[in-house]
Design a protein around this motif. Structure first.
Motif, PDB file in Angstrom:
ATOM      1  N   TRP A  57       6.035 -16.140 -37.588  1.00 49.46           N
ATOM      2  CA  TRP A  57       4.910 -16.854 -38.212  1.00 49.46           C
ATOM      3  C   TRP A  57       3.616 -16.327 -37.706  1.00 49.46           C
ATOM      4  CZ3 TRP A  57       1.182 -19.571 -35.640  1.00 49.46           C
ATOM      5  CH2 TRP A  57       1.460 -20.008 -34.251  1.00 49.46           C
ATOM      6  N   ASP A  58       3.636 -15.903 -36.453  1.00 50.07           N
ATOM      7  CA  ASP A  58       2.414 -15.408 -35.838  1.00 50.07           C
ATOM      8  C   ASP A  58       2.334 -13.841 -35.633  1.00 50.07           C
ATOM      9  OD1 ASP A  58       4.373 -15.219 -33.734  1.00 50.07           O
ATOM     10  OD2 ASP A  58       2.964 -16.118 -32.271  1.00 50.07           O
ATOM     11  N   TYR A  59       3.247 -13.191 -36.374  1.00 46.47           N
ATOM     12  CA  TYR A  59       3.152 -11.991 -36.687  1.00 46.47           C
ATOM     13  C   TYR A  59       3.698 -11.039 -35.273  1.00 46.47           C
ATOM     14  CZ  TYR A  59       0.541 -13.045 -40.625  1.00 46.47           C
ATOM     15  OH  TYR A  59       0.007 -13.382 -41.810  1.00 46.47           O
ATOM     16  N   GLN A  60       4.599 -11.672 -34.509  1.00 46.95           N
ATOM     17  CA  GLN A  60       5.451 -10.999 -33.623  1.00 46.95           C
ATOM     18  C   GLN A  60       6.421 -10.200 -34.048  1.00 46.95           C
ATOM     19  OE1 GLN A  60       4.048 -10.515 -30.424  1.00 46.95           O
ATOM     20  NE2 GLN A  60       2.144 -11.512 -31.365  1.00 46.95           N
ATOM     21  N   THR A  61       6.759  -8.982 -33.979  1.00 52.39           N
ATOM     22  CA  THR A  61       7.823  -8.212 -34.512  1.00 52.39           C
ATOM     23  C   THR A  61       9.222  -8.645 -33.706  1.00 52.39           C
ATOM     24  OG1 THR A  61       6.295  -6.411 -35.268  1.00 52.39           O
ATOM     25  CG2 THR A  61       9.001  -5.913 -35.140  1.00 52.39           C
ATOM     26  N   ILE A  62       9.983  -8.934 -34.722  1.00 52.77           N
ATOM     27  CA  ILE A  62      11.770  -9.340 -34.123  1.00 52.77           C
ATOM     28  C   ILE A  62      12.211  -8.070 -34.398  1.00 52.77           C
ATOM     29  CG2 ILE A  62      13.559 -10.685 -34.338  1.00 52.77           C
ATOM     30  CD1 ILE A  62      11.635 -13.057 -35.814  1.00 52.77           C
ATOM     31  N   LEU A  63      12.284  -7.462 -35.281  1.00 49.38           N
ATOM     32  CA  LEU A  63      13.182  -6.248 -35.889  1.00 49.38           C
ATOM     33  C   LEU A  63      12.052  -5.506 -36.768  1.00 49.38           C
ATOM     34  CD1 LEU A  63      16.531  -7.366 -36.475  1.00 49.38           C
ATOM     35  CD2 LEU A  63      15.974  -5.984 -34.586  1.00 49.38           C
ATOM     36  N   PRO A  64      12.026  -3.958 -36.297  1.00 45.25           N
ATOM     37  CA  PRO A  64      11.228  -3.356 -37.019  1.00 45.25           C
ATOM     38  C   PRO A  64      11.707  -2.787 -38.490  1.00 45.25           C
ATOM     39  CG  PRO A  64      11.983  -1.999 -35.417  1.00 45.25           C
ATOM     40  CD  PRO A  64      12.687  -3.325 -35.152  1.00 45.25           C
ATOM     41  N   GLU A  65      10.959  -2.334 -39.210  1.00 44.71           N
ATOM     42  CA  GLU A  65      11.303  -1.815 -40.815  1.00 44.71           C
ATOM     43  C   GLU A  65      12.454  -0.645 -40.300  1.00 44.71           C
ATOM     44  OE1 GLU A  65       9.419   0.683 -44.441  1.00 44.71           O
ATOM     45  OE2 GLU A  65       8.144  -0.674 -43.307  1.00 44.71           O
ATOM     46  N   GLU A  66      13.318  -0.744 -40.943  1.00 43.18           N
ATOM     47  CA  GLU A  66      14.627   0.399 -40.870  1.00 43.18           C
ATOM     48  C   GLU A  66      15.409   0.127 -39.855  1.00 43.18           C
ATOM     49  OE1 GLU A  66      14.707   2.618 -43.376  1.00 43.18           O
ATOM     50  OE2 GLU A  66      13.179   2.252 -44.152  1.00 43.18           O
ATOM     51  N   ALA A  67      15.315  -0.885 -39.148  1.00 38.51           N
ATOM     52  CA  ALA A  67      16.328  -1.366 -38.141  1.00 38.51           C
ATOM     53  C   ALA A  67      17.631  -1.595 -38.837  1.00 38.51           C
ATOM     54  CB  ALA A  67      15.924  -2.339 -37.320  1.00 38.51           C
ATOM     55  N   VAL A  68      18.853  -1.428 -38.284  1.00 41.25           N
ATOM     56  CA  VAL A  68      20.019  -1.747 -38.801  1.00 41.25           C
ATOM     57  C   VAL A  68      20.429  -3.208 -38.003  1.00 41.25           C
ATOM     58  CG1 VAL A  68      22.455  -1.325 -38.941  1.00 41.25           C
ATOM     59  CG2 VAL A  68      20.795   0.618 -38.955  1.00 41.25           C
ATOM     60  N   ILE A  69      20.770  -4.003 -39.043  1.00 40.24           N
ATOM     61  CA  ILE A  69      21.182  -5.505 -38.746  1.00 40.24           C
ATOM     62  C   ILE A  69      22.508  -5.530 -38.075  1.00 40.24           C
ATOM     63  CG2 ILE A  69      21.065  -7.894 -39.189  1.00 40.24           C
ATOM     64  CD1 ILE A  69      19.053  -7.271 -41.437  1.00 40.24           C
TER      65      ILE A  69
ATOM     66  N   ASN B  71      25.095  -4.163 -40.503  1.00 44.41           N
ATOM     67  CA  ASN B  71      24.806  -2.951 -41.243  1.00 44.41           C
ATOM     68  C   ASN B  71      23.815  -2.887 -42.238  1.00 44.41           C
ATOM     69  OD1 ASN B  71      26.542  -1.610 -39.244  1.00 44.41           O
ATOM     70  ND2 ASN B  71      28.318  -1.984 -40.328  1.00 44.41           N
ATOM     71  N   GLU B  72      23.368  -3.908 -42.851  1.00 45.34           N
ATOM     72  CA  GLU B  72      22.111  -3.804 -43.967  1.00 45.34           C
ATOM     73  C   GLU B  72      20.870  -3.451 -42.880  1.00 45.34           C
ATOM     74  OE1 GLU B  72      24.627  -7.333 -44.998  1.00 45.34           O
ATOM     75  OE2 GLU B  72      24.017  -6.652 -43.057  1.00 45.34           O
ATOM     76  N   VAL B  73      20.168  -2.502 -43.735  1.00 40.01           N
ATOM     77  CA  VAL B  73      18.977  -2.025 -43.164  1.00 40.01           C
ATOM     78  C   VAL B  73      17.653  -2.660 -43.774  1.00 40.01           C
ATOM     79  CG1 VAL B  73      17.546   0.289 -43.156  1.00 40.01           C
ATOM     80  CG2 VAL B  73      20.338   0.391 -43.159  1.00 40.01           C
TER      81      VAL B  73
ATOM     82  N   VAL C  49      15.782 -12.295 -45.258  1.00 37.41           N
ATOM     83  CA  VAL C  49      15.298 -10.879 -44.867  1.00 37.41           C
ATOM     84  C   VAL C  49      15.160 -10.081 -46.082  1.00 37.41           C
ATOM     85  CG1 VAL C  49      16.193 -10.758 -42.502  1.00 37.41           C
ATOM     86  CG2 VAL C  49      17.421 -10.075 -44.262  1.00 37.41           C
ATOM     87  N   CYS C  50      14.258  -8.864 -45.720  1.00 39.93           N
ATOM     88  CA  CYS C  50      14.261  -7.905 -46.899  1.00 39.93           C
ATOM     89  C   CYS C  50      15.148  -6.833 -46.322  1.00 39.93           C
ATOM     90  CB  CYS C  50      12.741  -7.710 -47.141  1.00 39.93           C
ATOM     91  SG  CYS C  50      11.708  -8.843 -47.963  1.00 39.93           S
ATOM     92  N   ILE C  51      15.916  -6.455 -47.156  1.00 38.92           N
ATOM     93  CA  ILE C  51      16.817  -5.215 -47.176  1.00 38.92           C
ATOM     94  C   ILE C  51      16.668  -4.142 -48.180  1.00 38.92           C
ATOM     95  CG2 ILE C  51      18.153  -6.658 -45.449  1.00 38.92           C
ATOM     96  CD1 ILE C  51      20.548  -6.632 -47.837  1.00 38.92           C
ATOM     97  N   HIS C  52      17.170  -2.919 -47.829  1.00 35.58           N
ATOM     98  CA  HIS C  52      17.369  -1.927 -48.715  1.00 35.58           C
ATOM     99  C   HIS C  52      18.520  -2.237 -49.569  1.00 35.58           C
ATOM    100  CE1 HIS C  52      14.095   0.634 -47.468  1.00 35.58           C
ATOM    101  NE2 HIS C  52      14.452   0.805 -46.028  1.00 35.58           N
TER     102      HIS C  52
END
Length: 349
Positions: free
Chosen positions: A22-34, A12-14, A50-53
């Motif tokens: 490493w090649d800039y393919q998005t796994i999860l976008p910003e603001e996605a709930v983990i 539930n972290e955001v 990961v960077c979370i709020h």
């Protein structure tokens, strides 16, 4: 925003930033709930952090607005990835990007008076360039350099590592301490390659070209590639910002925490780095950025939620765990400027 190890996630972290490969393919976008089921998958993919709020309300002070930082990084990446040696037509666009960064910094009220949260993080060479650009511009503003010099610094920072593109080996995410003597010697040529590629460009000032050539030089002659002690002020500013950001991002070295990088600069002040520049830089840099978890001298765990002007090592804490290990039930805020007998023992996150 705060960096969290994947193994410490509970669900539930955001996300505060896009999670990419490493090649800039998005796994999860910003603001996605983990979600909980994502955590094991992230581990399988080799994602360590990961960077979370940050959950706690905080007053983070950033040098650049997030959207400006993202758009600048996109522009720098787009231009530099298309660039080849001596084909410099598109590079002039970075002059405008530097001016946009300067304008964004100057938009803030009391920009010179603030203490900024500069955080330990993962970064690629593009984000690193944007970061030292903003750090160096702010340092130059505080040192009251004329506007044309500040522009020169900004443009040079965006181009300072362009010489890495001309090296025969890929040094991205490499620790220099683990390289062979030959590889280190090759790496240390990148300022010369960058300078040589741009020295005939009329749109780029001589001051900017010198920054590209001399940003790894040190005042005691221990730097490279020339081992000179004759270093212009603009270069001295960029060298401090560059080494600080490299250390907290783990670029070509083991990543360390912000307070450790600050101690490094203090130790080498007037030895390797110009003391005037170091003093100005540390004056606006929070020792414990917002979101940092710390252990206090009373055995409590707190999270930094704000800073105090002129007291960069005495932040405002929200206590989240009592000394007996129990969670705090009611809000407890401790301003270390006002609670003078309370100290930070160590950083724990």
């Amino acid at each position: 925003m705060i960096v969290r190890k994947v193994e410490e996630l509970v669900g539930n972290e955001v996300l505060a930033r896009d999670l990419t490969t490493w090649d800039y393919q998005t796994i999860l976008p910003e603001e996605a709930v983990i979600r909980v089921d994502y955590i094991e998958k992230l581990k399988e993919l080799g994602i360590k952090e990961v960077c979370i709020h940050e959950e706690e309300e905080s007053h983070e002070c950033l040098i650049l607005k997030t959207d400006i930082e993202h758009s600048a990084k996109k522009k720098v990446k787009e231009i530099l990835e298309k660039h080849t040696y001596k084909h410099n037509g598109n590079l002039v666009e970075l002059s405008k990007t530097a001016d946009n960064i300067i304008s964004n910094i100057l938009e803030k009220d009391q920009v010179i008076e603030r203490v900024y949260d500069i955080k330990q993080r993962n970064a690629d060479i593009y984000e690193h360039s944007i970061s030292i650009c903003s750090l160096a511009i702010l340092t130059a503003l505080k040192m009251e350099l004329p506007s044309e010099k500040i522009h020169d610094i900004g443009v040079a920072c965006l181009l300072h590592d362009i010489g890495l593109r001309y090296l025969p080996h890929d040094f991205f995410n490499k620790n220099l301490d683990e390289l062979s003597e030959y590889e280190i010697a090759e790496y240390k040529k990148h300022p010369i390659y960058g300078y040589s590629a741009l020295k005939d460009e009329n749109w780029l000032s001589e001051a900017s070209k010198l920054i590209i050539l001399l940003h790894h030089e040190r005042i005691n002659g221990s730097g490279y590639p020339l081992k000179t002690k004759d270093i212009p002020l603009e270069c001295l500013i960029v060298s401090v910002c560059d080494v600080f950001d490299e250390m907290i991002c783990g670029i070509n070295c083991k990543r360390i925490k912000v307070h450790e990088a600050i101690e490094f600069l203090k130790f080498y002040k007037d030895k390797k780095f110009d003391g005037r520049v170091v003093d100005v830089f540390l004056n606006f840099t929070a020792v414990y950025p917002v979101g940092t978890h710390v252990l206090t001298s009373e055995g409590e765990i707190g999270v930094v939620v704000g800073q105090n002007k002129d007291f960069q090592d005495r932040p405002i804490l929200r206590i989240i765990q009592n000394r007996d290990g129990s969670k705090v039930k009611k809000e407890i805020i401790k301003n270390l400027v006002k609670v003078q007998n309370l100290f930070i023992e160590k950083v724990i996150g």
